[in-house]
Write a protein that holds these residues in place. Sequence first.
Motif, short mmCIF file in Angstrom:
data_model
loop_
_atom_site.label_atom_id
_atom_site.label_comp_id
_atom_site.label_asym_id
_atom_site.label_seq_id
_atom_site.Cartn_x
_atom_site.Cartn_y
_atom_site.Cartn_z
N LYS A 82 33.60 38.39 51.02
CA LYS A 82 33.27 37.21 50.24
C LYS A 82 34.35 36.95 49.19
N GLY A 83 34.48 35.69 48.78
CA GLY A 83 35.43 35.33 47.72
C GLY A 83 34.84 35.60 46.35
N GLY A 84 35.75 35.70 45.39
CA GLY A 84 35.32 35.80 43.99
C GLY A 84 34.63 37.08 43.58
N VAL A 85 34.82 38.15 44.37
CA VAL A 85 34.14 39.41 44.03
C VAL A 85 34.98 40.33 43.14
N GLY A 86 36.25 39.94 42.93
CA GLY A 86 37.07 40.73 42.01
C GLY A 86 38.24 41.47 42.63
N LYS A 87 38.69 41.05 43.82
CA LYS A 87 39.86 41.69 44.45
C LYS A 87 41.09 41.61 43.55
N SER A 88 41.35 40.40 43.06
CA SER A 88 42.59 40.20 42.29
C SER A 88 42.54 40.97 40.98
N ALA A 110 48.88 38.17 48.27
CA ALA A 110 48.85 37.55 49.59
C ALA A 110 47.87 36.39 49.65
N ASP A 111 47.25 36.09 48.52
CA ASP A 111 46.37 34.94 48.48
C ASP A 111 47.24 33.70 48.29
N ILE A 112 47.84 33.27 49.40
CA ILE A 112 48.82 32.18 49.30
C ILE A 112 48.14 30.84 49.04
N GLU A 241 32.41 48.96 44.07
CA GLU A 241 31.37 48.02 43.66
C GLU A 241 31.80 47.35 42.36
N ASN A 242 31.89 46.01 42.40
CA ASN A 242 32.27 45.28 41.18
C ASN A 242 31.10 44.43 40.72
N MET A 243 31.11 44.12 39.45
CA MET A 243 30.07 43.30 38.81
C MET A 243 28.71 43.97 39.00
N ALA A 244 28.70 45.29 38.80
CA ALA A 244 27.49 46.06 39.03
C ALA A 244 26.47 45.83 37.92
N ARG A 277 32.36 52.14 40.48
CA ARG A 277 31.54 50.99 40.10
C ARG A 277 32.16 50.39 38.85
N ILE A 278 32.39 49.08 38.89
CA ILE A 278 32.92 48.39 37.71
C ILE A 278 31.83 47.44 37.21
N PRO A 279 31.41 47.57 35.95
CA PRO A 279 30.34 46.70 35.46
C PRO A 279 30.81 45.26 35.27
N LEU A 280 29.86 44.36 35.26
CA LEU A 280 30.14 42.97 34.92
C LEU A 280 30.27 42.92 33.40
N ASN A 281 31.46 42.66 32.95
CA ASN A 281 31.73 42.78 31.52
C ASN A 281 32.64 41.63 31.10
N MET A 282 32.16 40.84 30.17
CA MET A 282 32.92 39.67 29.75
C MET A 282 34.32 40.06 29.29
N ALA A 283 34.43 41.24 28.68
CA ALA A 283 35.73 41.69 28.17
C ALA A 283 36.73 41.85 29.32
N ILE A 284 36.24 42.19 30.52
CA ILE A 284 37.13 42.35 31.68
C ILE A 284 37.70 40.99 32.07
N ARG A 285 36.83 39.98 32.11
CA ARG A 285 37.31 38.66 32.49
C ARG A 285 38.28 38.12 31.45
N GLU A 286 37.92 38.27 30.18
CA GLU A 286 38.77 37.71 29.13
C GLU A 286 40.14 38.37 29.12
N SER A 288 41.63 40.12 31.59
CA SER A 288 42.37 39.91 32.83
C SER A 288 42.92 38.49 32.89
N ASP A 289 42.05 37.53 32.69
CA ASP A 289 42.51 36.15 32.79
C ASP A 289 43.49 35.80 31.68
N GLY A 290 43.48 36.58 30.60
CA GLY A 290 44.42 36.35 29.51
C GLY A 290 45.75 37.05 29.73
N1 LIG Z 1 33.82 43.24 36.45
C1 LIG Z 1 34.00 42.00 36.04
N2 LIG Z 1 33.42 41.57 34.90
C2 LIG Z 1 33.57 40.29 34.48
N3 LIG Z 1 34.30 39.38 35.12
C3 LIG Z 1 34.90 39.76 36.27
C4 LIG Z 1 34.80 41.08 36.77
N4 LIG Z 1 35.52 41.15 37.92
C5 LIG Z 1 36.07 39.94 38.09
N5 LIG Z 1 35.69 39.09 37.11
C6 LIG Z 1 36.03 37.68 36.97
O1 LIG Z 1 35.52 37.01 38.11
C7 LIG Z 1 36.42 36.01 38.56
C8 LIG Z 1 36.78 36.31 40.01
O2 LIG Z 1 37.52 37.53 40.07
P1 LIG Z 1 38.80 37.67 40.99
O3 LIG Z 1 39.66 36.47 40.89
O4 LIG Z 1 39.40 38.98 40.71
O5 LIG Z 1 38.08 37.69 42.41
P2 LIG Z 1 38.73 37.57 43.86
O6 LIG Z 1 37.89 38.38 44.75
O7 LIG Z 1 40.17 37.87 43.80
O8 LIG Z 1 38.51 36.01 44.12
P3 LIG Z 1 39.16 35.16 45.34
O9 LIG Z 1 38.34 35.52 46.53
O10 LIG Z 1 38.96 33.76 44.90
O11 LIG Z 1 40.57 35.57 45.46
C9 LIG Z 1 37.60 36.05 37.60
O12 LIG Z 1 37.45 35.09 36.60
C10 LIG Z 1 37.51 37.45 36.99
O13 LIG Z 1 38.04 37.50 35.68
#
Ligand SMILES: Nc1ncnc2c1ncn2[C@@H]1O[C@H](COP(=O)(O)OP(=O)(O)OP(=O)(O)O)[C@@H](O)[C@H]1O
Length: 318
Positions: A82-88, A110-112, A241-244, A277-286, A288-290
């Motif tokens: 699935k997309g958006g699960v936290g690979k990047s 490789a996410d072109i 496991e991400n966003m646990a 296991r990586i918890p869902l944590n706002m600090a991770i998003r902030e 990483s995206d920063g």
């Molecule tokens: N453990 C986490 N806690 C909070 N936010 C997270 C966590 N993991 C990822 N995110 C956020 O979720 C969003 C999606 O993560 P990411 O881009 O890494 O997923 P992806 O699997 O690479 O997505 P895509 O399939 O679109 O490439 C991002 O904004 C990221 O900051």
Amino acid sequence: MDQDALISRLPASIASRVRSAKLADGVATLVLDVSGLDASKRGELEEAVRDILGQLDEIAEVRVAMTAEKVQRRIVAIGSGKGGVGKSTLTANLAVALHRMGRKVGVVDADIYGPSQPTLLDNQGERPQAEEQKLIPVQSPHGIPVLSMGHLVEPGKAIAWRGPMAGNALGQLIDAHWGEVDTLLVDLPPGTGDVQLSMLQKHKPAGAVIVSTPQDLALIDAQRAAQLFDAAGVPLIGLVENMAGYVCPNCGEISDPFGQGGVEAAAKAMDVPFMGRIPLNMAIREASDGGTPPATRDDDTSAPFRQIAEQLAAWLDA
Ligand SMILES: Nc1ncnc2c1ncn2[C@@H]1O[C@H](COP(=O)(O)OP(=O)(O)OP(=O)(O)O)[C@@H](O)[C@H]1O
Ligand SMILES: [Mg+2]
């Protein structure tokens, strides 16, 4: 003076690098293996050899040739169904953690279709140079060389690749001047499409890490991604496991919006290692995206990434 006598004049640290040595008509010719040394260390080594042998009466001239073993580079794919699960996010943080452990790691995005590594590793807007028809990776301020489609096209521009073009684009990123990099982390797009197939056929990974969130639907997709690698003979390094659990930014309490433990159970059922296991944590998003992945720090937020990086390192060394 024969080869052995010539080598015996050099300290052990240098002698171990001599691949051949001969002396004829006052000219000493040595071939040194300089694998793993950068340009300045190579220069120092050559100078030391000249100094030491140049002092001998029998030697009027010292000739030094250098050879280096080709770096054995291994690709580790980071995938998901699935997309958006936290690979990047995981890729960027593993790269930082491995780099901080002293490893020579590079990142290919490789996410072109939707590149994110230039943002995550903070080198957006930079353009890679090319040499002899090959790209030179762009350095991240966090110490990691990176190549992404995001470095080659203008930000925000949609990219409509057709199958074969997608494969070629990926090839350019992987067959680049990676230098000393021995572990290339490849951040895959979601699913099981053209890029994944090209990866398996042309740039076979040494192993794959699969990321999933704990929901059943994500898990079913993760199993599909795992099967794709498995069928191609690519070993599964493990499941992450991400966003646990959700860490409440106010009180620190952990709740489980998507459930918990599902990925570990799936890993067990699939007989694949569970890496963490990586918890869902706002600090991770902030962070990483920063452009400053949590793994650049030494706190609770970075701990799960470091633990997973250690397991990956152990797998690489096994
Ligand atoms: N453990 C986490 N806690 C909070 N936010 C997270 C966590 N993991 C990822 N995110 C956020 O979720 C969003 C999606 O993560 P990411 O881009 O890494 O997923 P992806 O699997 O690479 O997505 P895509 O399939 O679109 O490439 C991002 O904004 C990221 O900051
Ligand atoms: Mg991504």
